[in-house]
Design an enzyme around this catalytic site. Structure first.
Site, PDB file in Angstrom:
ATOM      1  N   SER A  77       0.808  -1.225   0.000  1.00 44.02           N
ATOM      2  CA  SER A  77       0.000   0.000   0.000  1.00 44.02           C
ATOM      3  C   SER A  77       0.844   1.280   0.000  1.00 44.02           C
ATOM      4  CB  SER A  77      -0.962  -0.009   1.188  1.00 44.02           C
ATOM      5  OG  SER A  77      -1.887  -1.052   1.017  1.00 44.02           O
ATOM      6  N   LYS A 105      -8.775  -5.718  11.299  1.00 43.91           N
ATOM      7  CA  LYS A 105      -9.938  -5.207  10.552  1.00 43.91           C
ATOM      8  C   LYS A 105     -11.234  -5.211  11.374  1.00 43.91           C
ATOM      9  CE  LYS A 105      -8.427  -6.125   5.843  1.00 43.91           C
ATOM     10  NZ  LYS A 105      -8.752  -6.726   4.553  1.00 43.91           N
ATOM     11  N   ASP A 118     -12.881  -3.347   0.390  1.00 47.90           N
ATOM     12  CA  ASP A 118     -12.435  -4.650  -0.151  1.00 47.90           C
ATOM     13  C   ASP A 118     -13.461  -5.257  -1.113  1.00 47.90           C
ATOM     14  OD1 ASP A 118      -9.907  -4.941   0.991  1.00 47.90           O
ATOM     15  OD2 ASP A 118     -10.677  -5.895   2.802  1.00 47.90           O
ATOM     16  N   GLY A 146     -11.951 -12.880   6.802  1.00 46.54           N
ATOM     17  CA  GLY A 146     -12.335 -11.479   6.584  1.00 46.54           C
ATOM     18  C   GLY A 146     -12.579 -11.144   5.120  1.00 46.54           C
ATOM     19  N   LEU A 185      -7.396 -14.568  -4.636  1.00 47.64           N
ATOM     20  CA  LEU A 185      -7.090 -13.296  -3.975  1.00 47.64           C
ATOM     21  C   LEU A 185      -5.598 -13.081  -3.791  1.00 47.64           C
ATOM     22  CD1 LEU A 185     -10.096 -13.102  -3.561  1.00 47.64           C
ATOM     23  CD2 LEU A 185      -9.704 -12.495  -1.202  1.00 47.64           C
TER      24      LEU A 185
HETATM   25  P1  NAP Z   1      -8.279 -14.998   7.056  1.00 46.52           P
HETATM   26  O1  NAP Z   1      -9.208 -14.090   7.777  1.00 46.52           O
HETATM   27  O2  NAP Z   1      -7.160 -15.653   7.783  1.00 46.52           O
HETATM   28  O3  NAP Z   1      -9.184 -16.118   6.325  1.00 46.52           O
HETATM   29  C1  NAP Z   1      -8.690 -17.261   5.663  1.00 46.52           C
HETATM   30  C2  NAP Z   1      -9.606 -18.414   6.003  1.00 46.52           C
HETATM   31  O4  NAP Z   1      -9.270 -19.551   5.201  1.00 46.52           O
HETATM   32  C3  NAP Z   1      -9.474 -18.863   7.466  1.00 46.52           C
HETATM   33  O5  NAP Z   1     -10.767 -19.057   8.004  1.00 46.52           O
HETATM   34  C4  NAP Z   1      -8.698 -20.174   7.347  1.00 46.52           C
HETATM   35  O6  NAP Z   1      -8.946 -21.039   8.416  1.00 46.52           O
HETATM   36  C5  NAP Z   1      -9.263 -20.705   6.052  1.00 46.52           C
HETATM   37  N1  NAP Z   1      -8.463 -21.756   5.428  1.00 46.52           N
HETATM   38  C6  NAP Z   1      -7.136 -21.989   5.523  1.00 46.52           C
HETATM   39  N2  NAP Z   1      -6.813 -23.061   4.777  1.00 46.52           N
HETATM   40  C7  NAP Z   1      -7.933 -23.512   4.195  1.00 46.52           C
HETATM   41  C8  NAP Z   1      -8.239 -24.577   3.302  1.00 46.52           C
HETATM   42  N3  NAP Z   1      -7.294 -25.424   2.855  1.00 46.52           N
HETATM   43  N4  NAP Z   1      -9.501 -24.739   2.907  1.00 46.52           N
HETATM   44  C9  NAP Z   1     -10.468 -23.912   3.357  1.00 46.52           C
HETATM   45  N5  NAP Z   1     -10.265 -22.902   4.210  1.00 46.52           N
HETATM   46  C10 NAP Z   1      -9.005 -22.695   4.617  1.00 46.52           C
HETATM   47  O7  NAP Z   1      -7.578 -14.209   5.850  1.00 46.52           O
HETATM   48  P2  NAP Z   1      -8.250 -13.094   4.895  1.00 46.52           P
HETATM   49  O8  NAP Z   1      -7.973 -11.753   5.408  1.00 46.52           O
HETATM   50  O9  NAP Z   1      -9.650 -13.478   4.605  1.00 46.52           O
HETATM   51  O10 NAP Z   1      -7.331 -13.289   3.596  1.00 46.52           O
HETATM   52  C11 NAP Z   1      -7.379 -14.480   2.822  1.00 46.52           C
HETATM   53  C12 NAP Z   1      -6.412 -14.381   1.651  1.00 46.52           C
HETATM   54  O11 NAP Z   1      -6.804 -13.313   0.801  1.00 46.52           O
HETATM   55  C13 NAP Z   1      -4.958 -14.065   2.073  1.00 46.52           C
HETATM   56  O12 NAP Z   1      -4.096 -14.753   1.204  1.00 46.52           O
HETATM   57  C14 NAP Z   1      -4.856 -12.576   1.852  1.00 46.52           C
HETATM   58  O13 NAP Z   1      -3.531 -12.158   1.605  1.00 46.52           O
HETATM   59  C15 NAP Z   1      -5.728 -12.400   0.615  1.00 46.52           C
HETATM   60  N6  NAP Z   1      -6.317 -11.045   0.492  1.00 46.52           N
HETATM   61  C16 NAP Z   1      -6.089 -10.379  -0.677  1.00 46.52           C
HETATM   62  C17 NAP Z   1      -6.640  -9.132  -0.866  1.00 46.52           C
HETATM   63  C18 NAP Z   1      -6.403  -8.407  -2.149  1.00 46.52           C
HETATM   64  O14 NAP Z   1      -6.674  -7.199  -2.219  1.00 46.52           O
HETATM   65  N7  NAP Z   1      -5.967  -9.080  -3.183  1.00 46.52           N
HETATM   66  C19 NAP Z   1      -7.421  -8.532   0.153  1.00 46.52           C
HETATM   67  C20 NAP Z   1      -7.634  -9.247   1.336  1.00 46.52           C
HETATM   68  C21 NAP Z   1      -7.064 -10.523   1.482  1.00 46.52           C
HETATM   69  P3  NAP Z   1      -7.932 -20.978   9.673  1.00 46.52           P
HETATM   70  O15 NAP Z   1      -8.040 -19.597  10.245  1.00 46.52           O
HETATM   71  O16 NAP Z   1      -8.470 -22.051  10.572  1.00 46.52           O
HETATM   72  O17 NAP Z   1      -6.562 -21.267   9.129  1.00 46.52           O
END
Ligand code: NAP
Length: 279
Positions: free
Chosen positions: A21, A70, A106, A134, A225
């Site tokens: 960012s 967040k 987002d 999230g 993502l």
């Molecule tokens: P988060 O809150 O940690 O959510 C990820 C979820 O996926 C958690 O509930 C996790 O469970 C679950 N998970 C992990 N392994 C899994 C699998 N094999 N099958 C199904 N579910 C699984 O993270 P987030 O903020 O949502 O972000 C998720 C991804 O998106 C990250 O890689 C982040 O960098 C990316 N992102 C990208 C952007 C963008 O602008 N491009 C914006 C936001 C996020 P556990 O917690 O039990 O491990």
């Protein structure tokens, strides 16, 4: 040049050193000749309230919030926009009439990337969502509001995916949302028009396969993502099967551009922002 008049924008996260960012926002601030700088603060989870108090005391004019703050930042802000309330998380803070307001860009960033870059209109379509954290919440909120027909959600933590299913149904009762069991993923994937990876699986080369390559076909759009690597194993397999693929870079830039507009009132050039984070 930083002067006595220079205003400060910032991102709060933990860890934060990987954040792209500052690169995209400082480039746009410089190009538009806005007397502000954008910096990153690594804020321990126990210090979120202090960080917001600090922003207010120092007159910081806005910023972003990222993992893991967040949701926890919300009680310390003066107001929350309807959109951030619906999503249940804040990724942007802006100041209006002295009030520090939490917003979430987002979901809109995702929808712009999906519709503009992917040429995909979710209305009446079927989607598979992997992960219910999230980012998935912001995305499911937007897809439900865009009248998607069916959403199957899988998370290793089944209580999280169930919560997201309930959230989608509450937002739009016409959406057929289902909490998927592991053994139901493959069939849902095969029938899906849109597959979205909202887990961090795929960032590391050693990560396991999320979906068997036989589920992909050329009518699908597959959105990951993750933006580093730019093509995860999931996207490579989908591309090889003829599906349209989109990585997370567009979403990152569009959510940032929407935040930038909130702080400055100016529409930034997303091509320049993209260049700033990919060069
Ligand atoms: P988060 O809150 O940690 O959510 C990820 C979820 O996926 C958690 O509930 C996790 O469970 C679950 N998970 C992990 N392994 C899994 C699998 N094999 N099958 C199904 N579910 C699984 O993270 P987030 O903020 O949502 O972000 C998720 C991804 O998106 C990250 O890689 C982040 O960098 C990316 N992102 C990208 C952007 C963008 O602008 N491009 C914006 C936001 C996020 P556990 O917690 O039990 O491990």
């Amino acid at each position: 040049m930083i002067k006595a008049t220079t205003k400060l924008l910032c991102i709060l996260g933990h860890p934060i050193k990987h954040s792209k960012s500052p690169l995209m926002h400082n480039k746009m601030l410089e190009i538009l000749g806005i007397d502000s700088v954008y910096t990153a603060f690594d804020v321990e989870p126990s210090k979120v309230e202090d960080a917001v108090k600090g922003m207010k005391a120092l007159g910081i004019t806005g910023g972003n919030v990222t993992i893991p703050h967040k949701e926890t930042v919300m009680p310390f802000l003066d107001e929350i926009t309807e959109e951030a309330k619906n999503i249940g998380a804040v990724n942007t803070i802006f100041v209006k009439e002295g009030k520090y307001i939490g917003d979430n860009t987002d979901g809109r960033g995702f929808i712009i990337s999906l519709m503009q870059d992917g040429g995909f209109d979710p209305k009446g379509k079927k989607a598979l969502i992997l992960g219910a954290g999230g980012a998935a919440k912001a995305i499911v909120t937007k897809l439900a509001m865009e009248n998607i027909c069916c959403i199957g959600i899988f998370d290793i933590d089944q209580s999280k995916s169930q919560e997201l299913v309930n959230h989608a149904k509450k937002l739009n009762s016409t959406v057929n949302a289902t909490n998927l069991k592991k053994e139901e993923i493959e069939q849902t994937a095969t029938q899906a028009d849109l597959i979205i990876n909202c887990t961090p699986i795929g960032m590391k080369e050693t990560d396991p396969e999320l979906l068997n390559k036989k589920v992909f076909n050329q009518t699908q759009v597959v959105f990951d993502l993750i933006y580093n690597p730019s093509e995860t194993k999931l996207l490579q397999d989908a591309k090889n099967a003829g599906a349209k693929i989109i990585n997370g870079l567009g979403m990152l830039v569009y959510q940032g551009a929407l935040s930038f507009e909130r702080w400055t009132g100016e529409k930034p050039d997303t091509n320049i922002m993209m260049k700033a984070i990919t060069e």
